[in-house]
Design an enzyme around this catalytic site. Sequence first.
Site, PDB file in Angstrom:
ATOM      1  N   HIS A  12       0.811  -1.227   0.000  1.00 13.36           N
ATOM      2  CA  HIS A  12       0.000   0.000   0.000  1.00 13.36           C
ATOM      3  C   HIS A  12       0.846   1.279   0.000  1.00 13.36           C
ATOM      4  O   HIS A  12       0.305   2.361  -0.211  1.00 13.36           O
ATOM      5  CB  HIS A  12      -0.929   0.031   1.216  1.00 13.36           C
ATOM      6  N   ASP A  31      -2.656 -11.031  -1.704  1.00 12.98           N
ATOM      7  CA  ASP A  31      -3.213 -10.480  -0.463  1.00 12.98           C
ATOM      8  C   ASP A  31      -4.685 -10.125  -0.717  1.00 12.98           C
ATOM      9  O   ASP A  31      -5.071  -9.814  -1.839  1.00 12.98           O
ATOM     10  CB  ASP A  31      -2.415  -9.213  -0.115  1.00 12.98           C
ATOM     11  N   HIS A  44      -6.211  -7.556   0.058  1.00 19.34           N
ATOM     12  CA  HIS A  44      -6.348  -6.140  -0.287  1.00 19.34           C
ATOM     13  C   HIS A  44      -5.621  -5.855  -1.601  1.00 19.34           C
ATOM     14  O   HIS A  44      -4.591  -6.464  -1.877  1.00 19.34           O
ATOM     15  CB  HIS A  44      -5.761  -5.270   0.834  1.00 19.34           C
ATOM     16  N   ASP A  60      -4.376 -13.025   4.414  1.00 23.02           N
ATOM     17  CA  ASP A  60      -5.649 -12.445   4.852  1.00 23.02           C
ATOM     18  C   ASP A  60      -6.875 -12.816   4.010  1.00 23.02           C
ATOM     19  O   ASP A  60      -7.998 -12.456   4.406  1.00 23.02           O
ATOM     20  CB  ASP A  60      -5.536 -10.925   5.094  1.00 23.02           C
TER      21      ASP A  60
HETATM   22 ZN   LIG Z   1      -3.894  -7.323   3.226  1.00 26.15          ZN
END
Ligand SMILES: [Zn+2]
Length: 299
Positions: free
Chosen positions: A118, A155, A157, A232
């Site tokens: 990120h 992931d 995200h 995750d």
């Molecule tokens: Zn994540």
Amino acid sequence: MIAVVHHPDYVTEAPARSTYRWGKNGAIRDLLRDEGGRVDWHEPAPMPRAWLEAVHDPDYVAEVLEARVPREKERRTGFPVTPLVARRAQVVPGGTYLAGVLALERGFSANTAGGSHHALANTGAGYCVFNDLAVAAHRLVEEGRVSRVAIVDCDVHQGDGTAALCAGHPQIATYSIHAEKNFPVRKAQSTRDVPLPDGVGDEEYLRVLDATLSDFLDTYRPDLILYQGGVDPFAGDRLGRLALSEDGLVQRERLVARLATERALPLACTVGGGYGDDVMAIAARHVRVILTLGAALAR
Ligand SMILES: [Zn+2]
């Protein structure tokens, strides 16, 4: 033997209360130590400032390295950037780069930290300070170690920072399979994005991953995969919205390993996300990622 990259500075005390589990990297190290002779350990050098600045805004690099990140950026990152956090932030990209170099020699290597997907050019975000994947990819390409690198991000995200920092680079392609409604709200554009609806389980996930990642690799034909193996997407994850079982995660690694093997592609793995109260269970999931990939890919 599986080449594992680890640095003592990965393991730091929590700088403040935060949902980020600071004990995770130490637990991953301990579980891998229990594997004894299966693992061979490598310690990275900190990423030289010039390579951080090849991807991040030099002003932001200075803010981090001098531990004077503005409050607003620290809020976005999710924790304060103390001198210890700054040192860790510089050594983790060094580890991902070293894992890339080792993977080219030995088929596979894993960093016991990283996957900070990120982090953006001028700020950290979502528990990420510097984007180790983007920094390592740029350096590996610029040094001529590879002509094309693919960053594959599983992931839950989206790898928005990686997508933004690698956008337009002719030698770097990015792939992200993620829960569409999860953080970040505003998605960046990866070379290939695979957004999934909430609640997708093992069978559907593996089917979509197989089809889309095969096509991505065949279209782009990289020399190396940098892999963000966040755990995750697990059903019980506090910040995930997907529903993979423990076995589903293992199947995911077997699938990624098969796609890499079929194309004779070396793979360097980073850790990525995994959230909840049970740090040991999360660390065990990360270690299963590393050992499953290592068993299939390490030469
Ligand atoms: Zn994540």
